[in-house]
Design a protein around this motif. Sequence first.
Motif: not given
Length: 305
Positions: A64-70
Motif C-alpha cells: 500500500l505504501d509503495r502504491l501510494r508513492s508510485a
Amino acid sequence: MPSLADRFQNQRTRLLAVGYRITGSVTDAEDAVQESWLRLADVDVDSINDLGAWLTTVVGRICLDRLRSAAVRREQYVGQWLPEPVVTALPSGDSQDPLQAAVAAEDSRYAAMVVLETLTPPMRVAFVMHDGFGVPFAEIGGLLGVNAASARQMASRARRIVSGVPPSVPETEQADAVQRLVAALASKDVDSVVAALDPDAMIVGDANRTTPTAVKPIHGADGVARFLLGLVRRYGESFLSEQIPVLVNGELGAYSAGWDAAGDRRASPARASCFVVRDGRVAAIYDIADPAKLKAVPDVRSSDR
C-alpha cells in the motif's frame, strides 16, 4: 518441526501473488516479500497464531505504501501506464517458478491487472486482500486506517469495476486467434489484419517515450491494423520472426528480446505483447516496451518451438 525459513518459504508464492496484484510490479512484490521476512526478526514469532495471515497483512501494508508513492512516478510518466507483465516460458513439464505460480489465478490475468490499475490504492488493497486472499475486513480496515464497514464498501465498489474484465477463453481459441493475426500481419494485407481483429479492437502501448508505440489507446480494427502494419514496416520481417510465444500472466502472448541496429535494420527494444480474444478474434492488445518493466523477464528462448 519446520524451521522458520521453511515456513516462510511455504508462504512465498502466496505473498508474491498478494504483492503483485496490489502493486502491478514484480520488483515491488519481490521487495515487499523480502521486507516481510526481515520484519520477522523484530517480532516474537511464537506469539503469532497464523504466520501466513500475519505475513499477508505485512506485505499488504508495505505494498500500500509503495502504491501510494508510485502515484508521483506515474504523474511524470509519458503515455499509458500498464502493469509489469509476468513473462514466462511455455510449460515444458511440471516445474513452475514462483512468479508463474503467483499469477496462475484467473484474477491475475493481464486484462484483470489493467483494470486493477484504475482503482484507488485503498480500493485495490481492500478488494485484493479480501476477495483474492480472504483477509477479514476488520484487519483490512486496520491496515487502511478505516473501520471494517468502510473497508467492505471499498471492496464492493472495486468488485463492481473489476466485474467488467473481459472473460478468458480456452487456450486453443486464444492460440488460434493470435496465430491468425500474426499470419495476417505477415501478409501485410490490411484487410486480412482487420478481419483478424474484433471490430471494436484496441491497442494500448507502454514505452515511456523509449520507443514507438501507441502513446494513446487506438480504437477500432482499421486503426489498430494500420498501426501494427506500421510497426512491421518500421522494423521489417524481424518484428514478427523475432517474436517468441510465451505466457504473459498465464495466457498465451509474445515476447521479443529486441536487437541492435545492423545495416538498414533499425534497432528494436525488448517488448512483450498480450492479447484479449473475443469471439475468435483479437479484441485488445497490450504492447509493453518500457525496459524498466521488462527487467524481470527470464530467458524464454527455450520456449521457441
